[in-house]
Design an enzyme around this catalytic site. Structure first.
Site, PDB file in Angstrom:
ATOM      1  N   HIS A   1       0.811  -1.222   0.000  1.00 30.27           N
ATOM      2  CA  HIS A   1       0.000   0.000   0.000  1.00 30.27           C
ATOM      3  C   HIS A   1       0.843   1.270   0.000  1.00 30.27           C
ATOM      4  O   HIS A   1       0.324   2.354  -0.214  1.00 30.27           O
ATOM      5  CB  HIS A   1      -0.942  -0.004   1.213  1.00 30.27           C
TER       6      HIS A   1
ATOM      7  N   ASP B   1       3.639   9.435  -1.004  1.00 34.56           N
ATOM      8  CA  ASP B   1       2.460   8.671  -0.591  1.00 34.56           C
ATOM      9  C   ASP B   1       2.223   7.556  -1.585  1.00 34.56           C
ATOM     10  O   ASP B   1       2.368   7.765  -2.799  1.00 34.56           O
ATOM     11  CB  ASP B   1       1.228   9.602  -0.575  1.00 34.56           C
TER      12      ASP B   1
END
Ligand code: GDG
Length: 458
Positions: free
Chosen positions: A158, A366
């Site tokens: 992720h 991110d």
């Protein structure tokens, strides 16, 4: 259809407020489990009273069995706080300076992964498909393989994957790379992460990309791909529309008194660029006197990982900074920054996204960033707001045709983008929003889940 077994560090609690309120990932994975039948295994979030981790607690919900295990206090300290959050998290976010290598913690990480494998083993049937999630559990497949399991095992990361020069500063990088190579399919958020991974394989002649989404390493061929995670776009859009009538959202609307609302929503984390963002907002206000007193910046920042010193420090820094800017720029009837250091409920969050003229999403790095996608989905199609998005978020690769992309390290540039967003004509806002929304409707979280599982099973 084969059974699906999902393993992740934390397992979501059963949804109480209906689909979109639970968060897209949990909903999508539960739907996949419900369709195929299966197990979701992970840590209960609790540490056992003594040195024994305790037995697996099994709960049935429809066709899904949730299998939770406690960990010992030592496990949590070493595996979770120690290695996962103080080594892998900073390294994968390119923060070499924050990684702390303790032998104990590294050993604890591999030990807990072995423990998870042993707990999972008795539940596994030979034709189960196993899907492991995130950086906490990289060595899990290698452990299962050592125990003789031949199941299809996939892994999805992720968070970002760093380039070789960054990864290789980590003492156990080889074990981590071997751990990934033990999967049948390794999924990353973006093609950029995937390229970094291929670069890491090449750097020490461990393997290479051999085309067609395949890689070699350790005399074995496995698949790798980019699968950008997403949200339940249509459901979240509907949810945000309804959330306008929530009494807290109405109160927020009244309290901003026709001012333009800018919203930032992030777990308190150094990867999210919150301090740089507050600087950019301050610069914007100073540079644009016409906007002074007409704009409110709302930063919602739930606490996270407060046991890790960098996070504790950051909590103080952000609070002080918000106070300083308000003290310097505020007036008797205007507070520039509203800072909320706790979580708000999902309906309120959705309603606030829709109220905001600008979604300010500026992480320094991110994996994807779901806030950016949620902000877009929540907008009113007739009068949508503008997404100002960091080029270092995975989401930028998908939303670049609609968002205003910024470099979060460039304070002046981000301040200028804020001014541009607030001054943007309605027609341009609609065009930009539509492009992003069309994309998000097609590539929603169910599509992400289906694409990954299809490649894993094929
Ligand atoms: C990791 C990766 C990747 C936040 N504040 C509140 C709240 N949230 C919800 C948001 C969003 C989620 O938390 C945060 O997701 P992000 O994707 O933005 O970031 P991470 O937590 O760092 O997630 C990231 C993600 O995994 C999925 O793969 O995109 O890159 O770092 O859904 O809405 N929810 C509520 N109240 C809050 O105050 N209810």
């Amino acid at each position: 259809m084969t059974r699906l077994v999902i393993v992740s560090n934390r397992v979501p609690a059963p949804a109480k407020e209906g689909a979109a309120s639970a968060g897209g990932l949990a909903v999508a994975l539960k739907a996949a489990l419900e369709e195929r039948g299966g197990i979701w295994m992970g840590w209960s979030g609790k540490s056992s009273e003594n040195d024994e981790p305790g037995a697996l607690a099994l709960t049935e919900e429809g066709k899904i069995t949730f299998a939770l295990t406690d960990l010992t206090g030592k496990d949590v300290e070493e595996y979770y706080y120690g290695f996962a959050n103080r080594v892998l998290w900073p390294i994968c976010h390119y923060r070499l300076d924050l990684a702390e290598y303790g032998r104990k913690e590294m050993a604890g990480y591999f030990r807990v992964n072995r423990f998870f494998a042993h707990r999972l083993a008795p539940l596994l049937r030979p034709d189960d498909v196993v899907w492991v999630h995130d950086y906490h559990l990289i060595p899990l497949a290698a452990e299962l393989r050592q125990m003789g399991f031949k199941n299809r095992i996939g892994f999805f990361l992720h968070i970002p994957w760093p380039p070789a020069d960054v990864l290789y500063t980590m003492p156990v990088h080889e074990e981590i790379m071997h751990g990934l190579a033990a999967y049948d399919l390794v999924g990353f958020q973006t093609d950029h992460d995937l390229e970094n991974f291929a670069g890491c394989l090449r750097r020490e002649d461990m393997g290479d990309a051999i085309g067609d989404g395949r890689f070699t390493a350790n005399d074995k061929v496995f698949k790798g791909g980019a699968y950008g995670i997403s949200i339940e776009t249509a459901a979240f859009a509907e949810f945000a529309k309804k959330a306008g009538s929530h009494h807290l959202v109405q109160r927020a609307r009244q309290s901003i008194k026709g001012r333009d609302l800018i919203i930032g929503v992030d777990r308190l984390d150094y990867s999210k660029g919150i301090t740089q963002r507050l600087d950019a907002f301050e610069r914007f206000v100073v540079n644009n006197p016409a906007h002074q007193r007409n704009v409110t910046y709302l930063q919602i920042t739930p606490k996270s990982r407060s046991e890790v010193p960098e996070y504790e420090q950051m909590q103080r820094t952000v609070a002080e900074q918000a106070g300083r800017v308000n003290g310097a720029l505020g007036t008797v009837d205007w507070v520039p920054i509203r800072y909320i250091n706790r979580s708000v409920s999902r309906p309120v969050l959705a309603g606030l996204y829709r109220l905001a003229k600008v979604g300010l999403v500026t992480p320094l790095r991110d994996g994807m960033n779901l806030v950016a996608k949620e902000y877009v989905a929540a907008q009113d199609p007739e009068d949508p707001g503008v997404l100002v998005l960091s080029r270092f978020a995975g989401a930028a690769r998908e939303l670049k045709r609609g968002a205003l992309l910024v470099n979060p390290y460039d304070i002046e540039g981000t301040a200028n983008a804020l001014a541009r967003a607030l001054n943007m004509p309605l027609e341009e806002r609609r065009e930009r929003w539509q492009r992003m929304m069309d994309y998000l409707l097609e590539y929603d979280v169910s599509r992400w889940c289906d694409d990954f599982l299809k490649d894993l099973v094929d």
